[in-house]
Design a protein around this motif. Structure first.
Motif, PDB file in Angstrom:
ATOM      1  N   ASN A  24       0.829  -1.209   0.000  1.00 24.97           N
ATOM      2  CA  ASN A  24       0.000   0.000   0.000  1.00 24.97           C
ATOM      3  C   ASN A  24       0.862   1.258   0.000  1.00 24.97           C
ATOM      4  N   LEU A  25       1.921   1.272   0.802  1.00 24.03           N
ATOM      5  CA  LEU A  25       2.831   2.425   0.818  1.00 24.03           C
ATOM      6  C   LEU A  25       3.488   2.634  -0.537  1.00 24.03           C
ATOM      7  N   LEU A  26       3.913   1.554  -1.174  1.00 20.35           N
ATOM      8  CA  LEU A  26       4.529   1.672  -2.499  1.00 20.35           C
ATOM      9  C   LEU A  26       3.537   2.255  -3.508  1.00 20.35           C
ATOM     10  N   ARG A  27       2.299   1.763  -3.479  1.00 23.30           N
ATOM     11  CA  ARG A  27       1.277   2.279  -4.406  1.00 23.30           C
ATOM     12  C   ARG A  27       0.962   3.744  -4.099  1.00 23.30           C
ATOM     13  N   GLU A  28       0.886   4.097  -2.812  1.00 18.74           N
ATOM     14  CA  GLU A  28       0.638   5.500  -2.430  1.00 18.74           C
ATOM     15  C   GLU A  28       1.749   6.408  -2.946  1.00 18.74           C
ATOM     16  N   TYR A  29       2.986   5.981  -2.753  1.00 19.41           N
ATOM     17  CA  TYR A  29       4.134   6.768  -3.209  1.00 19.41           C
ATOM     18  C   TYR A  29       4.063   7.007  -4.719  1.00 19.41           C
ATOM     19  N   VAL A  30       3.821   5.957  -5.477  1.00 23.46           N
ATOM     20  CA  VAL A  30       3.739   6.074  -6.941  1.00 23.46           C
ATOM     21  C   VAL A  30       2.586   7.003  -7.333  1.00 23.46           C
ATOM     22  N   ALA A  31       1.443   6.866  -6.674  1.00 25.14           N
ATOM     23  CA  ALA A  31       0.278   7.700  -6.992  1.00 25.14           C
ATOM     24  C   ALA A  31       0.531   9.162  -6.630  1.00 25.14           C
ATOM     25  N   GLU A  32       1.037   9.422  -5.419  1.00 30.53           N
ATOM     26  CA  GLU A  32       1.271  10.812  -4.988  1.00 30.53           C
ATOM     27  C   GLU A  32       2.286  11.521  -5.859  1.00 30.53           C
ATOM     28  N   ARG A  33       3.294  10.803  -6.301  1.00 31.79           N
ATOM     29  CA  ARG A  33       4.352  11.398  -7.138  1.00 31.79           C
ATOM     30  C   ARG A  33       4.031  11.307  -8.625  1.00 31.79           C
ATOM     31  N   SER A  34       2.891  10.711  -8.973  1.00 34.91           N
ATOM     32  CA  SER A  34       2.483  10.522 -10.369  1.00 34.91           C
ATOM     33  C   SER A  34       3.590   9.878 -11.198  1.00 34.91           C
ATOM     34  N   LEU A  35       4.186   8.841 -10.633  1.00 32.18           N
ATOM     35  CA  LEU A  35       5.262   8.144 -11.332  1.00 32.18           C
ATOM     36  C   LEU A  35       4.677   7.183 -12.356  1.00 32.18           C
ATOM     37  N   ALA A  36       5.193   7.234 -13.548  1.00 36.98           N
ATOM     38  CA  ALA A  36       4.756   6.322 -14.603  1.00 36.98           C
ATOM     39  C   ALA A  36       5.627   5.065 -14.531  1.00 36.98           C
ATOM     40  N   VAL A  37       5.387   4.269 -13.506  1.00 38.08           N
ATOM     41  CA  VAL A  37       6.192   3.067 -13.306  1.00 38.08           C
ATOM     42  C   VAL A  37       5.286   1.922 -12.878  1.00 38.08           C
ATOM     43  N   GLU A  38       5.571   0.753 -13.390  1.00 40.16           N
ATOM     44  CA  GLU A  38       4.854  -0.454 -13.009  1.00 40.16           C
ATOM     45  C   GLU A  38       5.750  -1.223 -12.033  1.00 40.16           C
ATOM     46  N   MET A  39       5.202  -1.604 -10.893  1.00 38.13           N
ATOM     47  CA  MET A  39       5.973  -2.319  -9.874  1.00 38.13           C
ATOM     48  C   MET A  39       5.524  -3.774  -9.832  1.00 38.13           C
ATOM     49  N   ARG A  40       6.518  -4.652  -9.823  1.00 35.88           N
ATOM     50  CA  ARG A  40       6.242  -6.083  -9.720  1.00 35.88           C
ATOM     51  C   ARG A  40       7.137  -6.696  -8.655  1.00 35.88           C
ATOM     52  N   VAL A  41       6.548  -7.427  -7.721  1.00 38.04           N
ATOM     53  CA  VAL A  41       7.352  -8.216  -6.806  1.00 38.04           C
ATOM     54  C   VAL A  41       7.808  -9.429  -7.610  1.00 38.04           C
ATOM     55  N   ALA A  42       9.094  -9.736  -7.502  1.00 31.28           N
ATOM     56  CA  ALA A  42       9.687 -10.730  -8.396  1.00 31.28           C
ATOM     57  C   ALA A  42      10.257 -11.920  -7.644  1.00 31.28           C
ATOM     58  N   ARG A  64      10.339   1.262 -15.631  1.00 32.26           N
ATOM     59  CA  ARG A  64      10.755   2.497 -16.301  1.00 32.26           C
ATOM     60  C   ARG A  64      11.764   3.338 -15.533  1.00 32.26           C
ATOM     61  N   MET A  65      12.281   2.825 -14.439  1.00 28.83           N
ATOM     62  CA  MET A  65      13.299   3.570 -13.710  1.00 28.83           C
ATOM     63  C   MET A  65      14.207   2.594 -12.975  1.00 28.83           C
ATOM     64  N   THR A  66      15.378   3.090 -12.622  1.00 27.21           N
ATOM     65  CA  THR A  66      16.312   2.232 -11.906  1.00 27.21           C
ATOM     66  C   THR A  66      15.868   2.074 -10.460  1.00 27.21           C
ATOM     67  N   GLY A  67      16.394   1.056  -9.831  1.00 28.42           N
ATOM     68  CA  GLY A  67      16.109   0.837  -8.425  1.00 28.42           C
ATOM     69  C   GLY A  67      16.570   2.000  -7.570  1.00 28.42           C
ATOM     70  N   GLU A  68      17.748   2.549  -7.887  1.00 22.98           N
ATOM     71  CA  GLU A  68      18.267   3.669  -7.106  1.00 22.98           C
ATOM     72  C   GLU A  68      17.370   4.901  -7.242  1.00 22.98           C
ATOM     73  N   GLN A  69      16.952   5.239  -8.452  1.00 19.53           N
ATOM     74  CA  GLN A  69      16.065   6.390  -8.651  1.00 19.53           C
ATOM     75  C   GLN A  69      14.797   6.236  -7.814  1.00 19.53           C
ATOM     76  N   PHE A  70      14.203   5.060  -7.866  1.00 19.62           N
ATOM     77  CA  PHE A  70      12.963   4.808  -7.152  1.00 19.62           C
ATOM     78  C   PHE A  70      13.186   4.851  -5.647  1.00 19.62           C
ATOM     79  N   ALA A  71      14.204   4.153  -5.162  1.00 20.05           N
ATOM     80  CA  ALA A  71      14.432   4.021  -3.726  1.00 20.05           C
ATOM     81  C   ALA A  71      14.828   5.342  -3.076  1.00 20.05           C
ATOM     82  N   VAL A  72      15.594   6.168  -3.768  1.00 19.09           N
ATOM     83  CA  VAL A  72      15.982   7.474  -3.208  1.00 19.09           C
ATOM     84  C   VAL A  72      14.730   8.323  -2.977  1.00 19.09           C
ATOM     85  N   GLY A  73      13.853   8.373  -3.967  1.00 19.15           N
ATOM     86  CA  GLY A  73      12.604   9.128  -3.820  1.00 19.15           C
ATOM     87  C   GLY A  73      11.705   8.536  -2.757  1.00 19.15           C
ATOM     88  N   LEU A  74      11.594   7.202  -2.734  1.00 17.06           N
ATOM     89  CA  LEU A  74      10.760   6.528  -1.739  1.00 17.06           C
ATOM     90  C   LEU A  74      11.285   6.783  -0.329  1.00 17.06           C
TER      91      LEU A  74
END
Length: 184
Positions: A24-42, A64-74
């Motif tokens: 839920n936190l991951l989805r909230e973060y993506v929604a609030e930041r309007s990130l055009a990224v699809e997240m998949r647990v792998a 659509r983004m690197t792990g570092e880009q995503f994690a720094v913002g998160l």
């Protein structure tokens, strides 16, 4: 093979309270930041949950983004929302040591969460070490994995288990280990 998609509610995956909170936190973060990224647990987490086992090692693959880009913002977003996390770590790529992909890690809600991008790999003749790594599709990422049961994804947007090899779910049910591509 054709990919197979199964709704989460059609599987025996039962999310713990902590896992549900993380997703839920991951989805909230993506929604609030309007990130055009699809997240998949792998991988292993999906396999283990389908087997009814607990897993605290959550790997999130991004399209659509690197792990570092995503994690720094998160990381910054979590702190701004007073969510405790134990820090941010980044393991940089190091092709000289066969490490071709950076991995960013955060620890929160009792889980270690790694963030990477989906990727495709190219190999030189006779080598198991990738000669080129680039952003890939879910199907390309699944095909490069060690075995079909580790090539399963849980799409956090659609809440579907995705089997891009078309074999992982069947192999898991049949307790079969095989490579996504012909072993060579």
């Amino acid at each position: 093979m054709q990919p197979v998609f199964r709704a989460l509610r059609e599987t025996n995956i039962i999310l713990t309270e902590a896992e549900q909170s993380i997703f839920n936190l991951l989805r909230e973060y993506v929604a609030e930041r309007s990130l055009a990224v699809e997240m998949r647990v792998a991988g292993g987490w999906v396999r283990d949950k389908l087997l009814g086992l607990d897993s605290h090692d959550v790997d999130v693959a991004l399209d659509r983004m690197t792990g570092e880009q995503f994690a720094v913002g998160l990381h910054a977003w979590l702190h701004a929302h007073q969510v405790r996390c134990s820090g941010l770590g980044v393991i940089q790529s190091n092709p000289d040591r066969s490490k071709h992909l950076e991995t960013a890690t955060l620890h929160f809600n009792g889980h270690s969460i790694d963030f990477v991008n989906l990727r495709s790999e190219e190999y030189a003749q006779g080598s198991r070490i990738p000669s080129a790594v680039q952003f890939g599709t879910p199907g390309e990422d699944a095909a490069r994995r060690d075995c079909t049961i580790n090539a399963l994804f849980l799409n956090l947007s659609t809440e579907q288990v995705e089997d891009w090899t078309g074999l992982g779910l069947t192999d898991l049910e049949g307790r079969l280990i095989r490579t996504p591509l012909a072993p060579r």
